[in-house]
Design a protein around this motif. Structure first.
Motif, PDB file in Angstrom:
ATOM      1  N   TYR A  59       0.835  -1.205   0.000  1.00  0.00           N
ATOM      2  CA  TYR A  59       0.000   0.000   0.000  1.00  0.00           C
ATOM      3  C   TYR A  59       0.870   1.256   0.000  1.00  0.00           C
ATOM      4  CZ  TYR A  59      -2.747   3.856   1.817  1.00  0.00           C
ATOM      5  OH  TYR A  59      -3.313   5.103   1.989  1.00  0.00           O
ATOM      6  N   ARG A  60       1.929   1.247   0.788  1.00  0.00           N
ATOM      7  CA  ARG A  60       2.767   2.436   0.913  1.00  0.00           C
ATOM      8  C   ARG A  60       3.569   2.723  -0.357  1.00  0.00           C
ATOM      9  NH1 ARG A  60       4.755   0.813   7.005  1.00  0.00           N
ATOM     10  NH2 ARG A  60       3.081   1.906   8.159  1.00  0.00           N
ATOM     11  N   ARG A  61       4.115   1.660  -0.975  1.00  0.00           N
ATOM     12  CA  ARG A  61       4.930   1.840  -2.180  1.00  0.00           C
ATOM     13  C   ARG A  61       4.606   0.738  -3.181  1.00  0.00           C
ATOM     14  NH1 ARG A  61      11.156   3.460  -0.560  1.00  0.00           N
ATOM     15  NH2 ARG A  61      10.654   4.879   1.174  1.00  0.00           N
ATOM     16  N   PRO A  62       3.839   1.038  -4.212  1.00  0.00           N
ATOM     17  CA  PRO A  62       3.512   0.004  -5.207  1.00  0.00           C
ATOM     18  C   PRO A  62       4.753  -0.441  -5.976  1.00  0.00           C
ATOM     19  CG  PRO A  62       2.788   2.156  -5.958  1.00  0.00           C
ATOM     20  CD  PRO A  62       3.233   2.340  -4.538  1.00  0.00           C
ATOM     21  N   GLU A  63       4.753  -1.707  -6.356  1.00  0.00           N
ATOM     22  CA  GLU A  63       5.819  -2.253  -7.199  1.00  0.00           C
ATOM     23  C   GLU A  63       5.270  -2.376  -8.616  1.00  0.00           C
ATOM     24  OE1 GLU A  63       7.294  -5.887  -5.568  1.00  0.00           O
ATOM     25  OE2 GLU A  63       7.947  -4.964  -3.676  1.00  0.00           O
ATOM     26  N   VAL A  64       5.580  -1.400  -9.438  1.00  0.00           N
ATOM     27  CA  VAL A  64       4.989  -1.304 -10.775  1.00  0.00           C
ATOM     28  C   VAL A  64       5.905  -1.964 -11.808  1.00  0.00           C
ATOM     29  CG1 VAL A  64       4.009   0.265 -12.494  1.00  0.00           C
ATOM     30  CG2 VAL A  64       3.984   0.901 -10.060  1.00  0.00           C
ATOM     31  N   PRO A  65       5.372  -2.823 -12.667  1.00  0.00           N
ATOM     32  CA  PRO A  65       6.196  -3.463 -13.709  1.00  0.00           C
ATOM     33  C   PRO A  65       6.358  -2.556 -14.921  1.00  0.00           C
ATOM     34  CG  PRO A  65       3.955  -4.282 -13.859  1.00  0.00           C
ATOM     35  CD  PRO A  65       3.978  -3.318 -12.679  1.00  0.00           C
ATOM     36  N   TYR A  66       7.052  -1.441 -14.742  1.00  0.00           N
ATOM     37  CA  TYR A  66       7.148  -0.431 -15.803  1.00  0.00           C
ATOM     38  C   TYR A  66       7.620  -0.979 -17.151  1.00  0.00           C
ATOM     39  CZ  TYR A  66       6.797   2.921 -11.920  1.00  0.00           C
ATOM     40  OH  TYR A  66       6.385   3.626 -10.816  1.00  0.00           O
ATOM     41  N   PRO A  67       8.705  -1.776 -17.199  1.00  0.00           N
ATOM     42  CA  PRO A  67       9.190  -2.224 -18.517  1.00  0.00           C
ATOM     43  C   PRO A  67       8.184  -3.101 -19.263  1.00  0.00           C
ATOM     44  CG  PRO A  67      10.870  -2.536 -16.810  1.00  0.00           C
ATOM     45  CD  PRO A  67       9.590  -2.221 -16.114  1.00  0.00           C
ATOM     46  N   ALA A  68       7.223  -3.688 -18.536  1.00  0.00           N
ATOM     47  CA  ALA A  68       6.256  -4.580 -19.178  1.00  0.00           C
ATOM     48  C   ALA A  68       5.376  -3.841 -20.173  1.00  0.00           C
ATOM     49  CB  ALA A  68       5.391  -5.270 -18.123  1.00  0.00           C
ATOM     50  N   GLY A  69       5.144  -2.530 -19.948  1.00  0.00           N
ATOM     51  CA  GLY A  69       4.295  -1.780 -20.870  1.00  0.00           C
ATOM     52  C   GLY A  69       4.910  -1.624 -22.253  1.00  0.00           C
ATOM     53  N   PRO A  70       6.098  -1.020 -22.354  1.00  0.00           N
ATOM     54  CA  PRO A  70       6.731  -0.913 -23.671  1.00  0.00           C
ATOM     55  C   PRO A  70       6.978  -2.267 -24.333  1.00  0.00           C
ATOM     56  CG  PRO A  70       7.774   0.590 -22.128  1.00  0.00           C
ATOM     57  CD  PRO A  70       6.833  -0.269 -21.330  1.00  0.00           C
ATOM     58  N   ALA A 122      -8.503 -13.352   9.215  1.00  0.00           N
ATOM     59  CA  ALA A 122      -8.554 -12.624  10.485  1.00  0.00           C
ATOM     60  C   ALA A 122      -9.531 -11.450  10.432  1.00  0.00           C
ATOM     61  CB  ALA A 122      -7.160 -12.125  10.845  1.00  0.00           C
ATOM     62  N   LEU A 123      -9.666 -10.827   9.258  1.00  0.00           N
ATOM     63  CA  LEU A 123     -10.502  -9.640   9.122  1.00  0.00           C
ATOM     64  C   LEU A 123     -11.895  -9.951   8.581  1.00  0.00           C
ATOM     65  CD1 LEU A 123      -7.785  -7.261   7.605  1.00  0.00           C
ATOM     66  CD2 LEU A 123      -8.622  -7.278   9.960  1.00  0.00           C
ATOM     67  N   GLY A 124     -12.142 -11.205   8.233  1.00  0.00           N
ATOM     68  CA  GLY A 124     -13.443 -11.591   7.711  1.00  0.00           C
ATOM     69  C   GLY A 124     -13.712 -11.047   6.317  1.00  0.00           C
ATOM     70  N   VAL A 125     -12.691 -11.081   5.469  1.00  0.00           N
ATOM     71  CA  VAL A 125     -12.793 -10.540   4.117  1.00  0.00           C
ATOM     72  C   VAL A 125     -12.512 -11.646   3.102  1.00  0.00           C
ATOM     73  CG1 VAL A 125     -11.808  -8.878   2.483  1.00  0.00           C
ATOM     74  CG2 VAL A 125     -12.043  -8.261   4.894  1.00  0.00           C
ATOM     75  N   ASP A 126     -13.229 -11.635   1.989  1.00  0.00           N
ATOM     76  CA  ASP A 126     -12.930 -12.535   0.886  1.00  0.00           C
ATOM     77  C   ASP A 126     -11.691 -11.997   0.174  1.00  0.00           C
ATOM     78  OD1 ASP A 126     -12.754 -14.077  -1.399  1.00  0.00           O
ATOM     79  OD2 ASP A 126     -14.730 -13.526  -2.182  1.00  0.00           O
ATOM     80  N   PRO A 127     -10.575 -12.728   0.161  1.00  0.00           N
ATOM     81  CA  PRO A 127      -9.365 -12.184  -0.457  1.00  0.00           C
ATOM     82  C   PRO A 127      -9.537 -11.850  -1.927  1.00  0.00           C
ATOM     83  CG  PRO A 127      -9.131 -14.547  -0.048  1.00  0.00           C
ATOM     84  CD  PRO A 127     -10.363 -14.098   0.669  1.00  0.00           C
ATOM     85  N   TYR A 128     -10.467 -12.514  -2.609  1.00  0.00           N
ATOM     86  CA  TYR A 128     -10.662 -12.220  -4.024  1.00  0.00           C
ATOM     87  C   TYR A 128     -11.329 -10.863  -4.239  1.00  0.00           C
ATOM     88  CZ  TYR A 128      -9.021 -16.810  -5.351  1.00  0.00           C
ATOM     89  OH  TYR A 128      -8.234 -17.907  -5.554  1.00  0.00           O
ATOM     90  N   SER A 129     -11.971 -10.329  -3.199  1.00  0.00           N
ATOM     91  CA  SER A 129     -12.503  -8.971  -3.324  1.00  0.00           C
ATOM     92  C   SER A 129     -11.357  -7.972  -3.423  1.00  0.00           C
ATOM     93  CB  SER A 129     -13.406  -8.627  -2.139  1.00  0.00           C
ATOM     94  OG  SER A 129     -12.658  -8.529  -0.925  1.00  0.00           O
ATOM     95  N   TRP A 130     -10.231  -8.256  -2.765  1.00  0.00           N
ATOM     96  CA  TRP A 130      -9.040  -7.417  -2.911  1.00  0.00           C
ATOM     97  C   TRP A 130      -8.410  -7.626  -4.284  1.00  0.00           C
ATOM     98  CZ3 TRP A 130      -7.061  -9.525   2.384  1.00  0.00           C
ATOM     99  CH2 TRP A 130      -7.625  -8.788   3.435  1.00  0.00           C
ATOM    100  N   ILE A 131      -8.269  -8.874  -4.678  1.00  0.00           N
ATOM    101  CA  ILE A 131      -7.574  -9.197  -5.929  1.00  0.00           C
ATOM    102  C   ILE A 131      -8.334  -8.690  -7.150  1.00  0.00           C
ATOM    103  CG2 ILE A 131      -6.911 -11.125  -7.420  1.00  0.00           C
ATOM    104  CD1 ILE A 131      -6.205 -12.675  -4.843  1.00  0.00           C
ATOM    105  N   LEU A 132      -9.636  -8.850  -7.158  1.00  0.00           N
ATOM    106  CA  LEU A 132     -10.440  -8.496  -8.327  1.00  0.00           C
ATOM    107  C   LEU A 132     -10.914  -7.047  -8.330  1.00  0.00           C
ATOM    108  CD1 LEU A 132     -12.671 -11.703  -8.608  1.00  0.00           C
ATOM    109  CD2 LEU A 132     -10.611 -11.147  -9.931  1.00  0.00           C
ATOM    110  N   ALA A 133     -11.043  -6.439  -7.155  1.00  0.00           N
ATOM    111  CA  ALA A 133     -11.622  -5.096  -7.094  1.00  0.00           C
ATOM    112  C   ALA A 133     -10.743  -4.065  -6.402  1.00  0.00           C
ATOM    113  CB  ALA A 133     -12.981  -5.153  -6.386  1.00  0.00           C
ATOM    114  N   GLY A 134      -9.612  -4.486  -5.834  1.00  0.00           N
ATOM    115  CA  GLY A 134      -8.736  -3.550  -5.139  1.00  0.00           C
ATOM    116  C   GLY A 134      -7.817  -2.815  -6.094  1.00  0.00           C
ATOM    117  N   GLY A 135      -7.541  -1.560  -5.790  1.00  0.00           N
ATOM    118  CA  GLY A 135      -6.674  -0.765  -6.647  1.00  0.00           C
ATOM    119  C   GLY A 135      -5.341  -0.443  -5.994  1.00  0.00           C
ATOM    120  N   ASP A 136      -4.599   0.449  -6.642  1.00  0.00           N
ATOM    121  CA  ASP A 136      -3.348   1.034  -6.142  1.00  0.00           C
ATOM    122  C   ASP A 136      -2.111   0.147  -6.259  1.00  0.00           C
ATOM    123  OD1 ASP A 136      -4.418   3.500  -5.580  1.00  0.00           O
ATOM    124  OD2 ASP A 136      -4.826   3.051  -3.474  1.00  0.00           O
TER     125      ASP A 136
END
Length: 312
Positions: A189-200, A251-265
């Motif tokens: 969350y604090r520092r995203p790891e972006v695959p920059y070279p993958a775009g070009p 632990a938080l009572g969350v479906d992890p796929y809600s993060w994977i499919l709908a989470g941003g950043d």
């Protein structure tokens, strides 16, 4: 010492003294405008804004972290067009009582994230504001290839992903519940790891459409589906749930796929490629493109939020 104490131009001097410039910068800060080389003769431009309390909190992230995030949000957009980032322009609006050290560390983060892809912070603007706001404009060079837009996906294409999704959203949930671990998620969350070279690289290898996943995978794929006039189906089993995410979700009572499919950043890159084309290194297939409209998961409608909307 506060920003109000050193004044606008004193702060500018402190910030610019911390920056370095790459080979594409022909003229840096100090004049009415910077001059940046554009070998391709076409410039990709994108802008994004971060507002304190909306996009970041100073008690959750260091100034350097916020700088990395602000730069990444824009550099990822340039990469998603198939371009290589060259420069950033930064507008900073701050309360006068903000410590100058915070602004200086913000500049360090912005400069470090830009330098990681060979880009530079070349200028911007400053103003007083009751709300800390960072607006960044990124520039990029296409290097002789056509830009990859959202409108080129065709039925039969393979949907692929470079990078990860769900980590930053999980980290945000963890922080909002008052925790600071698992470290993997909080740091995502604090520092995203972006695959920059993958775009070009995707552009060179024939990607038909591409997008930066900033608001949520399903929501952003919805933009591609609408622009291309197709249906995009995501395969849920293409995503592995890391142990730390699985444990946090339980632990938080969350479906992890809600993060994977709908989470941003996380700022992964999603792209479509013609069937039969070998995917570039770093890309993995996560679905297919077909006739129709909208986005589905495993062939059916996804029940639940699909991503972030600032006005909802």
């Amino acid at each position: 010492m506060s920003v109000g104490g050193v004044g606008e131009f004193g702060l500018i001097d402190r910030v610019t003294a911390r920056l370095s410039y790459g080979s594409t910068v022909l003229l840096g800060p100090g004049d009415d405008g910077a001059v940046v080389a554009a070998p391709d003769a076409r410039v990709v431009a994108s802008t994004d804004v971060l507002v304190e309390g909306r996009h970041f909190r100073r008690d959750w992230s260091s100034a350097r972290d916020v700088g990395h995030r602000a730069a990444a949000a824009n550099l990822a957009d340039v990469a998603a067009m198939g371009a290589t980032p060259t420069a950033l322009l930064v507008a900073l609006c701050v309360p006068p009582d903000l410590e100058t050290a915070w602004a200086e560390e913000l500049a360090d983060g912005l400069g470090a994230e830009a330098a990681a892809v060979g880009a530079s912070v070349v200028g911007g603007d400053m103003s007083a504001s009751p709300t800390l706001t960072i607006a960044v404009t990124a520039l990029g060079d296409l290097g002789g290839v056509a830009p990859v837009t959202r409108s080129g996906a065709r039925a039969g294409d393979v949907l692929a992903l470079a990078g990860r999704t769900g980590h930053a959203a999980a980290g945000l949930t963890v922080l909002s519940r008052g925790f600071r671990t698992p470290r993997l998620l909080v740091e995502a969350y604090r520092r995203p790891e972006v695959p920059y070279p993958a775009g070009p690289e995707a552009a060179r290898r024939g990607a038909t459409a591409m997008i930066d996943v900033s608001d949520g995978l399903l929501a952003d794929l919805g933009h591609v589906a609408k622009a291309s006039g197709v249906r995009i189906d995501v395969h849920r089993d293409a995503f592995e749930v890391p142990r730390q995410m699985r444990d946090a979700a339980q632990a938080l009572g969350v479906d992890p796929y809600s993060w994977i499919l709908a989470g941003g950043d996380d700022h992964a890159l999603a792209a479509t490629f013609p069937a039969g084309v070998a995917l570039p290194d770093g890309w993995r297939a996560i679905g297919r493109v077909g006739d129709g409209a909208g986005v589905t998961v495993d062939g059916g409608r996804y029940d639940g939020p699909t991503g972030w909307d600032h006005f909802r």
